[in-house]
Design an enzyme around this catalytic site. Structure first.
Site, PDB file in Angstrom:
ATOM      1  N   ASP A  82     -66.052  19.293  -4.942  1.00 18.85           N
ATOM      2  CA  ASP A  82     -65.424  18.015  -5.307  1.00 18.85           C
ATOM      3  C   ASP A  82     -65.560  17.684  -6.794  1.00 18.85           C
ATOM      4  O   ASP A  82     -65.139  16.611  -7.230  1.00 18.85           O
ATOM      5  CB  ASP A  82     -66.044  16.873  -4.484  1.00 18.85           C
ATOM      6  CG  ASP A  82     -65.373  16.706  -3.115  1.00 18.85           C
ATOM      7  OD1 ASP A  82     -64.231  17.174  -2.958  1.00 18.85           O
ATOM      8  OD2 ASP A  82     -65.998  16.089  -2.230  1.00 18.85           O
ATOM      9  N   ARG A 107     -72.458  15.609  -2.849  1.00 20.33           N
ATOM     10  CA  ARG A 107     -71.961  15.437  -4.225  1.00 20.33           C
ATOM     11  C   ARG A 107     -73.061  15.050  -5.221  1.00 20.33           C
ATOM     12  O   ARG A 107     -72.790  14.967  -6.430  1.00 20.33           O
ATOM     13  CB  ARG A 107     -70.824  14.390  -4.259  1.00 20.33           C
ATOM     14  CG  ARG A 107     -69.573  14.823  -3.507  1.00 20.33           C
ATOM     15  CD  ARG A 107     -68.362  13.982  -3.899  1.00 20.33           C
ATOM     16  NE  ARG A 107     -67.918  14.261  -5.269  1.00 20.33           N
ATOM     17  CZ  ARG A 107     -66.926  13.616  -5.895  1.00 20.33           C
ATOM     18  NH1 ARG A 107     -66.294  12.648  -5.270  1.00 20.33           N
ATOM     19  NH2 ARG A 107     -66.584  13.918  -7.132  1.00 20.33           N
ATOM     20  N   ARG A 152     -68.538   3.313  -0.994  1.00 21.98           N
ATOM     21  CA  ARG A 152     -69.312   4.193  -1.851  1.00 21.98           C
ATOM     22  C   ARG A 152     -70.251   3.401  -2.782  1.00 21.98           C
ATOM     23  O   ARG A 152     -71.424   3.286  -2.498  1.00 21.98           O
ATOM     24  CB  ARG A 152     -68.376   5.101  -2.672  1.00 21.98           C
ATOM     25  CG  ARG A 152     -67.460   5.981  -1.823  1.00 21.98           C
ATOM     26  CD  ARG A 152     -68.229   7.068  -1.102  1.00 21.98           C
ATOM     27  NE  ARG A 152     -67.404   7.923  -0.275  1.00 21.98           N
ATOM     28  CZ  ARG A 152     -66.797   9.037  -0.684  1.00 21.98           C
ATOM     29  NH1 ARG A 152     -66.896   9.428  -1.939  1.00 21.98           N
ATOM     30  NH2 ARG A 152     -66.089   9.764   0.162  1.00 21.98           N
ATOM     31  N   HIS A 181     -62.300   4.477  -2.373  1.00 19.50           N
ATOM     32  CA  HIS A 181     -62.641   4.231  -3.782  1.00 19.50           C
ATOM     33  C   HIS A 181     -61.637   3.216  -4.335  1.00 19.50           C
ATOM     34  O   HIS A 181     -60.450   3.262  -3.968  1.00 19.50           O
ATOM     35  CB  HIS A 181     -62.485   5.512  -4.626  1.00 19.50           C
ATOM     36  CG  HIS A 181     -63.670   6.428  -4.610  1.00 19.50           C
ATOM     37  ND1 HIS A 181     -63.530   7.795  -4.569  1.00 19.50           N
ATOM     38  CD2 HIS A 181     -65.007   6.183  -4.691  1.00 19.50           C
ATOM     39  CE1 HIS A 181     -64.735   8.363  -4.601  1.00 19.50           C
ATOM     40  NE2 HIS A 181     -65.642   7.411  -4.674  1.00 19.50           N
ATOM     41  N   CYS A 279     -58.190  10.469  -9.718  1.00 19.49           N
ATOM     42  CA  CYS A 279     -59.471  11.088  -9.345  1.00 19.49           C
ATOM     43  C   CYS A 279     -59.805  12.268 -10.245  1.00 19.49           C
ATOM     44  O   CYS A 279     -60.976  12.565 -10.473  1.00 19.49           O
ATOM     45  CB  CYS A 279     -59.421  11.582  -7.904  1.00 19.49           C
ATOM     46  SG  CYS A 279     -59.173  10.291  -6.694  1.00 19.49           S
TER      47      CYS A 279
HETATM   48  N1  ARG Z   1     -63.640  14.392  -1.750  1.00 19.22           N
HETATM   49  C1  ARG Z   1     -63.965  13.428  -2.737  1.00 19.22           C
HETATM   50  C2  ARG Z   1     -64.866  12.367  -2.148  1.00 19.22           C
HETATM   51  O1  ARG Z   1     -64.646  11.993  -1.024  1.00 19.22           O
HETATM   52  C3  ARG Z   1     -62.741  12.831  -3.339  1.00 19.22           C
HETATM   53  C4  ARG Z   1     -63.019  11.925  -4.503  1.00 19.22           C
HETATM   54  C5  ARG Z   1     -61.806  11.205  -4.998  1.00 19.22           C
HETATM   55  N2  ARG Z   1     -62.080  10.547  -6.225  1.00 19.22           N
HETATM   56  C6  ARG Z   1     -61.655   9.333  -6.574  1.00 19.22           C
HETATM   57  N3  ARG Z   1     -61.894   8.933  -7.793  1.00 19.22           N
HETATM   58  N4  ARG Z   1     -61.066   8.544  -5.736  1.00 19.22           N
HETATM   59  O2  ARG Z   1     -65.794  11.909  -2.752  1.00 19.22           O
END
Ligand code: ARG
Length: 286
Positions: A82, A107, A152, A181, A279
């Site tokens: 990612d 991550r 998040r 996000h 992203c």
């Molecule tokens: N697979 C990543 C996650 O779920 C995607 C991140 C997407 N990034 C963003 N800035 N929206 O964390």
């Protein structure tokens, strides 16, 4: 004899949207794949095509270079699929880089990797104490930072960034897991103080947050569910040119009507990781 001049047919006068140039950080998706599921877009059972992801990402890179942006690259790290979503690597303002502290263990190693890059590039790095996913949840509009929470970034990180940046922070609560996000539900079209302009998807927010957005941005573009579902809002603007998902047809039309120049790119392979244009883009503000 006097003549009455009809004014009804005159086009509405819109503020001029001038491109102001951008400096961004990106990460080539050399190790992109979907092997875990931390958002509803990801399905590890479906094989991904890394070479297609690379080709599509390259088109975004070339678009930015063509627009005259300064584009810098961070080396991708094997085992961090990612990492291509550079927006999550931190939040940079006034030469200060507030580091990321990821929610999911998969991550977490990206946080220090991005902080190392910022340090080497000469930014004043602030190691975060609170959980936050960088520009994924922090968007600068004028002198205000819109800050997302719910899935998040912890709202404690909003306070932390407020102290570090000295900017006003406006907390917005996300409620739809597909728009986990802030940058999947809000697009900053013009961050220039005095002519701030955004687009958003109301259903991605709780009632109180929608009320805040309505009050602060009465002339915002309201994007429909279909365009939001291809991550149309996950776009990047220089104040005039707006790079968007090529499948977001209505949003493209709305942008034109508001005097912008929309530029479509197809990042369908990266969408399978739950990310789009924004992203893949981290803005560097010196
Ligand atoms: N697979 C990543 C996650 O779920 C995607 C991140 C997407 N990034 C963003 N800035 N929206 O964390």
């Amino acid at each position: 004899m006097s003549t009455v001049i009809q004014t009804e047919d005159q086009p509405e006068i819109r503020p001029e949207r001038r491109p102001t140039g951008r400096s961004v950080l990106m990460c080539r998706p050399e190790h992109f794949t979907v092997v875990y599921r931390i958002n509803p877009w990801m399905n590890p059972a479906e094989p991904t095509d890394t070479s297609l992801a690379l080709t599509q990402w390259q088109a975004l890179y070339d678009t930015y270079v063509g627009l005259g942006f300064e584009v810098q690259l961070i080396d991708p790290i094997e085992g961090l699929p990612d990492m291509v979503y550079a927006a999550n690597g931190g939040f940079v303002i006034d030469g200060i880089a507030y580091g990321a502290k990821f929610t999911h263990p998969e991550r977490q190693p990206e946080g220090p990797a991005y902080m190392d890059w910022f340090r080497e590039a000469g930014f004043d790095v602030r190691v975060p104490e609170e959980i936050n996913e960088g520009e994924g949840d922090f968007l600068l509009v004028g002198d205000t930072i819109l800050a997302g929470t719910g899935f998040r970034s912890d709202s404690l990180s909003h306070e932390e960034l407020g102290r570090i940046s000295g900017r006003e922070i406006v907390t917005l609560r996300l409620v739809d897991p597909s728009f986990y996000h802030l940058d999947t539900a809000v697009a900053v079209l013009d961050p220039t103080p005095g002519q701030e302009h955004i687009a958003y998807l109301p259903s991605a927010f709780d009632e109180a947050s929608v009320a805040v957005l309505r009050e602060r941005y009465p002339d915002a573009i309201i994007v429909n569910e279909t365009d939001a579902a291809v991550l149309g809002l996950n776009s990047f603007s220089d104040g005039h040119n707006v790079v968007i998902a090529s499948r977001a047809a209505d949003f493209e039309r709305q942008l034109r009507e508001h005097g912008y120049n929309p530029i479509g790119v197809d990042l369908s392979e990266l969408l399978r990781g739950g990310g789009g244009v924004k992203c893949c883009t981290l803005e560097l503000r010196r």
